[in-house]
Design a protein around this motif. Structure first.
Motif, PDB file in Angstrom:
ATOM      1  N   SER A   1       5.371  -2.123  -6.763  1.00  0.00           N
ATOM      2  CA  SER A   1       3.971  -2.535  -6.623  1.00  0.00           C
ATOM      3  C   SER A   1       3.763  -3.939  -7.176  1.00  0.00           C
ATOM      4  O   SER A   1       3.110  -4.776  -6.548  1.00  0.00           O
ATOM      5  CB  SER A   1       3.046  -1.558  -7.352  1.00  0.00           C
ATOM      6  OG  SER A   1       3.133  -0.277  -6.802  1.00  0.00           O
TER       7      SER A   1
ATOM      8  N   GLU B   1       3.642   4.973  -6.423  1.00  0.00           N
ATOM      9  CA  GLU B   1       3.684   4.595  -7.834  1.00  0.00           C
ATOM     10  C   GLU B   1       2.330   4.683  -8.545  1.00  0.00           C
ATOM     11  O   GLU B   1       2.270   5.081  -9.705  1.00  0.00           O
ATOM     12  CB  GLU B   1       4.221   3.160  -7.980  1.00  0.00           C
ATOM     13  CG  GLU B   1       5.644   3.008  -7.535  1.00  0.00           C
ATOM     14  CD  GLU B   1       6.156   1.582  -7.598  1.00  0.00           C
ATOM     15  OE1 GLU B   1       7.376   1.408  -7.533  1.00  0.00           O
ATOM     16  OE2 GLU B   1       5.340   0.638  -7.718  1.00  0.00           O
ATOM     17  N   TYR B   2       1.273   4.268  -7.879  1.00  0.00           N
ATOM     18  CA  TYR B   2      -0.057   4.209  -8.488  1.00  0.00           C
ATOM     19  C   TYR B   2      -1.120   4.658  -7.484  1.00  0.00           C
ATOM     20  O   TYR B   2      -1.869   3.826  -6.946  1.00  0.00           O
ATOM     21  CB  TYR B   2      -0.383   2.781  -8.957  1.00  0.00           C
ATOM     22  CG  TYR B   2       0.571   2.258  -9.999  1.00  0.00           C
ATOM     23  CD1 TYR B   2       0.420   2.616 -11.329  1.00  0.00           C
ATOM     24  CD2 TYR B   2       1.623   1.422  -9.643  1.00  0.00           C
ATOM     25  CE1 TYR B   2       1.296   2.150 -12.293  1.00  0.00           C
ATOM     26  CE2 TYR B   2       2.503   0.951 -10.602  1.00  0.00           C
ATOM     27  CZ  TYR B   2       2.335   1.315 -11.924  1.00  0.00           C
ATOM     28  OH  TYR B   2       3.214   0.852 -12.882  1.00  0.00           O
TER      29      TYR B   2
ATOM     30  N   GLY C   1      -4.869  -1.863  -2.360  1.00  0.00           N
ATOM     31  CA  GLY C   1      -3.953  -2.237  -1.284  1.00  0.00           C
ATOM     32  C   GLY C   1      -4.622  -2.177   0.076  1.00  0.00           C
ATOM     33  O   GLY C   1      -4.430  -3.057   0.921  1.00  0.00           O
TER      34      GLY C   1
ATOM     35  N   LEU D   1      -4.587   3.172  -7.290  1.00  0.00           N
ATOM     36  CA  LEU D   1      -4.769   1.778  -6.869  1.00  0.00           C
ATOM     37  C   LEU D   1      -4.635   1.585  -5.358  1.00  0.00           C
ATOM     38  O   LEU D   1      -4.685   0.448  -4.877  1.00  0.00           O
ATOM     39  CB  LEU D   1      -3.760   0.873  -7.591  1.00  0.00           C
ATOM     40  CG  LEU D   1      -3.916   0.767  -9.100  1.00  0.00           C
ATOM     41  CD1 LEU D   1      -2.792  -0.071  -9.694  1.00  0.00           C
ATOM     42  CD2 LEU D   1      -5.271   0.182  -9.457  1.00  0.00           C
ATOM     43  N   VAL D   2      -4.472   2.662  -4.615  1.00  0.00           N
ATOM     44  CA  VAL D   2      -4.293   2.559  -3.164  1.00  0.00           C
ATOM     45  C   VAL D   2      -5.470   1.830  -2.519  1.00  0.00           C
ATOM     46  O   VAL D   2      -5.278   1.036  -1.590  1.00  0.00           O
ATOM     47  CB  VAL D   2      -4.086   3.958  -2.535  1.00  0.00           C
ATOM     48  CG1 VAL D   2      -4.184   3.904  -1.024  1.00  0.00           C
ATOM     49  CG2 VAL D   2      -2.739   4.519  -2.960  1.00  0.00           C
TER      50      VAL D   2
ATOM     51  N   LEU E   1       2.146   1.640  -3.452  1.00  0.00           N
ATOM     52  CA  LEU E   1       1.081   2.104  -4.342  1.00  0.00           C
ATOM     53  C   LEU E   1       0.874   3.608  -4.207  1.00  0.00           C
ATOM     54  O   LEU E   1       0.610   4.292  -5.203  1.00  0.00           O
ATOM     55  CB  LEU E   1      -0.227   1.364  -4.054  1.00  0.00           C
ATOM     56  CG  LEU E   1      -0.290  -0.092  -4.498  1.00  0.00           C
ATOM     57  CD1 LEU E   1      -1.551  -0.764  -3.952  1.00  0.00           C
ATOM     58  CD2 LEU E   1      -0.228  -0.212  -6.006  1.00  0.00           C
TER      59      LEU E   1
ATOM     60  N   THR F   1       2.959  -7.417  -5.095  1.00  0.00           N
ATOM     61  CA  THR F   1       1.777  -8.149  -5.535  1.00  0.00           C
ATOM     62  C   THR F   1       2.132  -9.605  -5.807  1.00  0.00           C
ATOM     63  O   THR F   1       1.420 -10.526  -5.384  1.00  0.00           O
ATOM     64  CB  THR F   1       1.190  -7.496  -6.804  1.00  0.00           C
ATOM     65  OG1 THR F   1       0.786  -6.163  -6.481  1.00  0.00           O
ATOM     66  CG2 THR F   1       0.001  -8.260  -7.342  1.00  0.00           C
TER      67      THR F   1
ATOM     68  N   ALA G   1       0.019  -2.502 -12.890  1.00  0.00           N
ATOM     69  CA  ALA G   1       1.398  -2.213 -12.477  1.00  0.00           C
ATOM     70  C   ALA G   1       2.389  -2.649 -13.552  1.00  0.00           C
ATOM     71  O   ALA G   1       2.287  -3.750 -14.102  1.00  0.00           O
ATOM     72  CB  ALA G   1       1.707  -2.905 -11.158  1.00  0.00           C
TER      73      ALA G   1
ATOM     74  N   THR H   1       0.834  -1.207   0.000  1.00  0.00           N
ATOM     75  CA  THR H   1       0.000   0.000   0.000  1.00  0.00           C
ATOM     76  C   THR H   1       0.870   1.259   0.000  1.00  0.00           C
ATOM     77  O   THR H   1       0.574   2.214  -0.724  1.00  0.00           O
ATOM     78  CB  THR H   1      -0.965  -0.010   1.196  1.00  0.00           C
ATOM     79  OG1 THR H   1      -1.775  -1.188   1.112  1.00  0.00           O
ATOM     80  CG2 THR H   1      -1.863   1.206   1.190  1.00  0.00           C
TER      81      THR H   1
ATOM     82  N   ILE I   1      -4.302  -4.910  -9.295  1.00  0.00           N
ATOM     83  CA  ILE I   1      -2.997  -4.243  -9.234  1.00  0.00           C
ATOM     84  C   ILE I   1      -2.075  -4.798 -10.321  1.00  0.00           C
ATOM     85  O   ILE I   1      -1.421  -4.038 -11.034  1.00  0.00           O
ATOM     86  CB  ILE I   1      -2.362  -4.409  -7.840  1.00  0.00           C
ATOM     87  CG1 ILE I   1      -3.211  -3.708  -6.782  1.00  0.00           C
ATOM     88  CG2 ILE I   1      -0.928  -3.866  -7.838  1.00  0.00           C
ATOM     89  CD1 ILE I   1      -2.836  -4.056  -5.352  1.00  0.00           C
TER      90      ILE I   1
END
Length: 100
Positions: free
Chosen positions: A87, A40-41, A48, A44-45, A37, A91, A81, A34, A77
């Motif tokens: 991330s 990076e993303y 997570g 998408l938190v 994320l 994953t 990703a 998380t 994710i």
């Protein structure tokens, strides 16, 4: 080729242990996912956080985590990703550790 020697305790956080990592270790990896994320993303938190929530419920009630919800979040994710990102690495670790 895998960087882990399956059947022995190798790799980060004990991945590759034949019995799998304990719930505390899974929760730590989910926390790190998380946090990664967030960097990076950010979109998408919530995925997570969903994984963290399911593992937290498992810690509270002593029952196994809801693998379906976790699998769904991990797949969401993994689809987004990019290769080589933290991330995706976290994953993959969770997917392997949970046998998904």
């Amino acid at each position: 080729m895998s960087t882990y020697n399956f059947g022995h305790v190798n790799g980060p956080a004990g991945f590759g242990d034949i019995n799998g990592p304990d719930l505390e270790t899974l929760m730590d990896v989910a926390d790190r996912l998380t946090a990664t994320l967030h960097a990076e993303y950010p979109e998408l938190v919530d995925q997570g956080e969903s994984i963290q929530h399911e593992l937290g419920l498992s810690a509270e009630d002593g029952l196994p985590p809801n693998r379906g919800r976790i699998r769904s979040a991990l797949e969401n994710i993994a689809i987004r990703a990019a290769a080589g990102t933290g991330s995706l690495t976290f994953t993959q670790h969770l997917t392997h550790a949970l046998g998904l």
